[in-house]
Each structure stands twice: as C-alpha cells, then as structure tokens.
Write a protein that holds these residues in place. Structure first.
Motif, PDB file in Angstrom:
ATOM      1  N   UNK A  25     -19.888 -19.121  -5.188  1.00 28.43           N
ATOM      2  CA  UNK A  25     -20.306 -18.721  -4.197  1.00 28.43           C
ATOM      3  C   UNK A  25     -19.283 -18.678  -3.054  1.00 28.43           C
ATOM      4  N   UNK A  26     -19.294 -17.776  -1.884  1.00 28.00           N
ATOM      5  CA  UNK A  26     -18.422 -17.368  -0.962  1.00 28.00           C
ATOM      6  C   UNK A  26     -18.866 -18.302   0.169  1.00 28.00           C
ATOM      7  N   UNK A  27     -17.981 -19.057   0.840  1.00 27.51           N
ATOM      8  CA  UNK A  27     -18.289 -19.889   1.950  1.00 27.51           C
ATOM      9  C   UNK A  27     -17.515 -19.585   3.133  1.00 27.51           C
ATOM     10  N   UNK A  28     -18.037 -19.659   4.225  1.00 27.69           N
ATOM     11  CA  UNK A  28     -17.350 -19.360   5.596  1.00 27.69           C
ATOM     12  C   UNK A  28     -17.308 -20.414   6.303  1.00 27.69           C
ATOM     13  N   UNK A  29     -16.199 -20.763   7.015  1.00 25.65           N
ATOM     14  CA  UNK A  29     -16.114 -22.078   7.959  1.00 25.65           C
ATOM     15  C   UNK A  29     -15.806 -21.526   9.382  1.00 25.65           C
ATOM     16  N   UNK A  30     -16.417 -22.013  10.416  1.00 31.89           N
ATOM     17  CA  UNK A  30     -16.104 -21.518  11.666  1.00 31.89           C
ATOM     18  C   UNK A  30     -15.135 -22.820  12.460  1.00 31.89           C
ATOM     19  N   UNK A  31     -13.768 -22.567  12.754  1.00 29.50           N
ATOM     20  CA  UNK A  31     -12.845 -23.473  13.148  1.00 29.50           C
ATOM     21  C   UNK A  31     -13.089 -23.685  14.628  1.00 29.50           C
ATOM     22  N   UNK A  85     -11.708 -23.408  17.345  1.00 31.24           N
ATOM     23  CA  UNK A  85     -11.066 -22.382  18.080  1.00 31.24           C
ATOM     24  C   UNK A  85     -11.831 -21.244  18.116  1.00 31.24           C
ATOM     25  N   UNK A  86     -13.098 -20.993  17.073  1.00 29.66           N
ATOM     26  CA  UNK A  86     -13.500 -19.894  16.968  1.00 29.66           C
ATOM     27  C   UNK A  86     -13.389 -18.998  15.953  1.00 29.66           C
ATOM     28  N   UNK A  87     -12.299 -19.204  15.316  1.00 24.29           N
ATOM     29  CA  UNK A  87     -11.794 -18.530  13.992  1.00 24.29           C
ATOM     30  C   UNK A  87     -12.879 -18.793  12.836  1.00 24.29           C
ATOM     31  N   UNK A  88     -13.091 -17.815  11.977  1.00 27.12           N
ATOM     32  CA  UNK A  88     -13.862 -17.945  10.977  1.00 27.12           C
ATOM     33  C   UNK A  88     -12.822 -17.776   9.799  1.00 27.12           C
ATOM     34  N   UNK A 132     -15.807 -21.422  -2.287  1.00 28.42           N
ATOM     35  CA  UNK A 132     -15.920 -22.821  -2.447  1.00 28.42           C
ATOM     36  C   UNK A 132     -15.315 -23.519  -3.657  1.00 28.42           C
ATOM     37  N   UNK A 133     -14.628 -24.554  -3.351  1.00 28.25           N
ATOM     38  CA  UNK A 133     -13.838 -25.128  -4.387  1.00 28.25           C
ATOM     39  C   UNK A 133     -14.696 -26.457  -4.835  1.00 28.25           C
ATOM     40  N   UNK A 134     -14.820 -26.667  -6.150  1.00 26.76           N
ATOM     41  CA  UNK A 134     -15.544 -27.692  -6.365  1.00 26.76           C
ATOM     42  C   UNK A 134     -14.470 -28.981  -6.320  1.00 26.76           C
ATOM     43  N   UNK A 135     -14.855 -30.056  -5.699  1.00 28.32           N
ATOM     44  CA  UNK A 135     -13.929 -31.385  -5.408  1.00 28.32           C
ATOM     45  C   UNK A 135     -13.554 -31.869  -6.952  1.00 28.32           C
ATOM     46  N   UNK A 136     -12.311 -32.167  -7.091  1.00 29.73           N
ATOM     47  CA  UNK A 136     -11.619 -32.673  -8.257  1.00 29.73           C
ATOM     48  C   UNK A 136     -12.573 -33.998  -8.638  1.00 29.73           C
ATOM     49  N   UNK A 137     -13.060 -33.955  -9.810  1.00 31.34           N
ATOM     50  CA  UNK A 137     -13.987 -35.155 -10.311  1.00 31.34           C
ATOM     51  C   UNK A 137     -13.215 -35.979 -11.132  1.00 31.34           C
TER      52      UNK A 137
END
Length: 155
Positions: A43-49, A51-54, A59-64
């Motif tokens: 899946x594609x994920x978006x994160x808003x920082x 300072x307003x940048x996107x 998405x990377x699965x955390x290392x198990x």
C-alpha cells in the motif's frame, strides 16, 4: 613582523579567478522491473511532516525478530550438575571397591607370610630336634644311670 610591511596598509595579493567546469551526467540506465504478483503490491502511504511537506511512499513492514526457541523445562546448568553428581557417585563406588580390594589383598599377603613362617619354623624345629640317624653328623648317647656328685656328672 615582515620587512616592508606596515600594519595599517592593506595587503597586496594576487587575485586568482576560478572558472567552474560543468560535469556531464553519466548515462542513467533504468532499474530492472521486477514482476510483482497482483496481491502483493504494498500500500502507498503519505505522511505530513510538521513543516507542511507531504512525503509519499510505500509502507515498509517493520523487521520482525526471529522467533525465540522455547526454553527447555530444565536448565543446562542443572543437567550438568546432575551429571557431575552421577559421575562423582560412580567414582566413589569405584574407590570403595578399590579400598575393599586393597584390604583383601593385604589380608591375603599377611596370611601367606604367617603360613610361610609356620612352615619354615616347623622345618627349622625338625632340623634341630631330629636325630641324625645314619648321616654321621651327631653322636647318640644312651644314658642309663646318671650320677651327680657335687655338681659333677659321672656317667
């Protein structure tokens, strides 16, 4: 200070001019495309920082962490101590048998020495008290009537 130099005069220096040389980019080869199964596209994920940048990305699965092997019911230290105790008991049993064997051997040797002394002593007694009949080594006296007068023997 330096000769011919006044502290308030500006320093005279030669000026060098550098011209920038442009770097030509190397030929960029596109990365190989790896075929992906239809159900495995992440899946594609978006994160808003703050300072307003996107920032958009996959998405990377955390290392198990690898599953930890179940601990045995008894620790290895306890098993080693128990095996050491069994070995110690086996050694003690062997030492007990060894001491019993040494005691029996000592008693046997003592009995052999006593038997040899009795046999050798008997042989010596026979040699002393026997008559040497026919060997010529001794004289046989037949005393029929002995007379003692004033501590003298008259035969």
């Amino acid at each position: 200070m330096y000769p011919n130099h006044t502290p308030h005069a500006p320093a005279q220096r030669a000026v060098e001019v550098h011209q920038l040389t442009p770097i030509t980019p190397a030929a960029v080869t596109p990365a190989p495309v790896v075929p992906v199964q239809p159900g495995t596209v992440p899946a594609v994920a978006s994160v808003v920082l703050p300072d307003g940048r996107v920032v958009t990305g996959y998405a990377i699965d955390p290392a198990r962490p690898e599953p930890v092997a179940a601990k045995p019911a008894v620790s290895r230290t306890a098993v080693n101590v128990a095996l050491g105790g069994v070995g110690f008991l086996a050694v003690c049993g062997g030492l007990l048998l060894l001491t019993s064997f040494i005691a029996a051997l000592t008693a046997f040797i003592t009995q052999l020495i006593i038997l040899a002394a009795v046999i050798f002593g008997g042989w010596i007694a026979v040699q002393i008290f026997s008559t040497h009949g026919g060997r010529g080594g001794g004289t046989t006296l037949n005393i029929r009537k002995a007379v003692f007068k004033r501590n003298k023997f008259y035969g």
